[in-house]
Design an enzyme around this catalytic site. Structure first.
Site, PDB file in Angstrom:
ATOM      1  N   SER A 136      12.691 -25.461  -0.668  1.00 28.08           N
ATOM      2  CA  SER A 136      11.295 -25.042  -0.722  1.00 28.08           C
ATOM      3  C   SER A 136      10.572 -25.366   0.591  1.00 28.08           C
ATOM      4  O   SER A 136      10.942 -24.876   1.649  1.00 28.08           O
ATOM      5  CB  SER A 136      10.611 -25.695  -1.926  1.00 28.08           C
ATOM      6  OG  SER A 136       9.369 -25.093  -2.200  1.00 28.08           O
ATOM      7  N   LYS A 190     -14.777 -19.764 -13.490  1.00 26.65           N
ATOM      8  CA  LYS A 190     -14.643 -21.159 -13.067  1.00 26.65           C
ATOM      9  C   LYS A 190     -13.605 -21.912 -13.900  1.00 26.65           C
ATOM     10  O   LYS A 190     -12.951 -22.825 -13.411  1.00 26.65           O
ATOM     11  CB  LYS A 190     -16.005 -21.860 -13.149  1.00 26.65           C
ATOM     12  CG  LYS A 190     -15.994 -23.282 -12.627  1.00 26.65           C
ATOM     13  CD  LYS A 190     -15.593 -23.314 -11.172  1.00 26.65           C
ATOM     14  CE  LYS A 190     -15.597 -24.741 -10.621  1.00 26.65           C
ATOM     15  NZ  LYS A 190     -15.157 -24.792  -9.227  1.00 26.65           N
TER      16      LYS A 190
END
Length: 323
Positions: free
Chosen positions: A156, A208
């Site tokens: 990664s 949100k």
């Protein structure tokens, strides 16, 4: 003191004014003595305080001299930087690794630089910043080769960093790859229902509370997150293709998030050769002597951080005592 006979029964003291003056003088002398002692104590505390500052300053300077890193190495050598563990802002941050790499490249007698990686990955931003700094340093020092040596794992974000190398070395049993991006989380909605817990969430902004683990998952939220991950993944893929070029095999599985052994990674073009840091220094760079330029937080750094607080505390304590 003067006594005179005042009546047949005895004598009386006729000098009471003088007694008062003597007691007053005694009181004033006592007050002066106390003030003098207080002043002496205050001067002594200030003396201790400033002497402590001098001792700390000298100690800091000496420690800095002996722990400032390799310094000037007179002999030709291979500069080593270690990236061990998860890449992130708290450990193996881009600032720390880039500082180490800059020192390694800038070293007058370093014949080449080896970045030894043993990392399962980390944040994409930190990994990308290291990758970008390596590219910049290579352009500044084109005569100094830069290699990556993989130890146990380079996956990664670790591989994101590695692809900036001129060549990547690994062991046949190393784990390499995992070119992908993920975002994890949990959902507690059903557990809350069973326990009779009510979720109360107030937001300003309709999105949100996106992916809130205590609220039911929304398809729009998932699609938005996937689009963002795809964008970051695309940046990762671009960096890998730019770094590895034609060495990569035309296999879509390379960018699927899978990982491979060092042997399979070589077949896919993810690495170039088998080898270790010592072997690179000796056989590739031609400078067997290795000097480690990895910046590590030392006792000096912790002391410098704590000294500021200690000095402030000591100063305030002395100020309060002097009042």
């Amino acid at each position: 003191m003067i006594w005179r006979k005042s009546n047949p029964s005895g004598y009386e003291n006729t000098d009471t004014g003088e007694d008062f003056r003597q007691s007053e003088n005694t009181r004033i002398l006592a007050m002066l003595a106390q003030d003098y002692l207080k002043e002496r104590k205050a001067k002594r505390r200030w003396g201790i305080f400033f002497k402590s500052l001098v001792i700390v300053g000298v100690g800091y300077a000496l420690f800095a001299y002996f722990e400032s890193g390799p310094g000037v190495i007179p002999d030709k050598h291979t500069a080593l930087v270690e990236l061990e563990g998860v890449i992130g802002p708290d450990s193996n941050s881009a600032w720390v690794i880039n500082r180490s790499l800059a020192d390694a490249f800038e070293a007058e007698n370093s014949a080449g630089v080896v970045l030894q990686i043993n990392s399962p990955g980390g944040t994409p931003v930190q990994a990308a910043q290291i990758n970008e700094e390596i590219i910049r340093l290579k352009s500044l020092y084109p005569d100094k080769p830069f290699y990556v040596s993989i130890v146990d794992i380079c996956a990664s974000g670790g591989y994101y960093v590695a692809v900036a190398a001129d060549r990547i070395f690994a062991h046949p049993s190393s784990i390499v790859g995992s070119i992908g991006v993920l975002m994890g989380g949990f959902g507690f909605v059903e557990a809350m229902d069973k326990l009779g817990i009510e979720r109360r969430l107030i937001t300003a902004g309709e999105n949100k509370a996106i992916l809130d683990p205590f609220s039911p998952s929304k398809q729009m939220d998932v699609e938005h997150a996937r689009a963002m991950l795809a964008e970051v993944h695309g940046q990762f893929v671009t960096a890998v293709k730019s770094g590895r070029g034609d060495r990569l095999k035309n296999d879509p599985q390379i960018f699927s998030g899978l990982f491979w052994s060092g042997s399979s990674a070589m077949e896919l073009g993810l690495i170039d050769q088998f080898g270790s840091s010592q072997g690179i220094a000796r056989d590739i760079i031609g400078a067997e002597k290795m000097v480690n330029y990895t910046f590590k937080s030392s006792f000096l750094d912790e002391l410098a951080e704590r000294t500021g607080t200690s000095i402030a505390s000591t100063f305030m304590e002395n100020m309060l005592r002097m009042r």
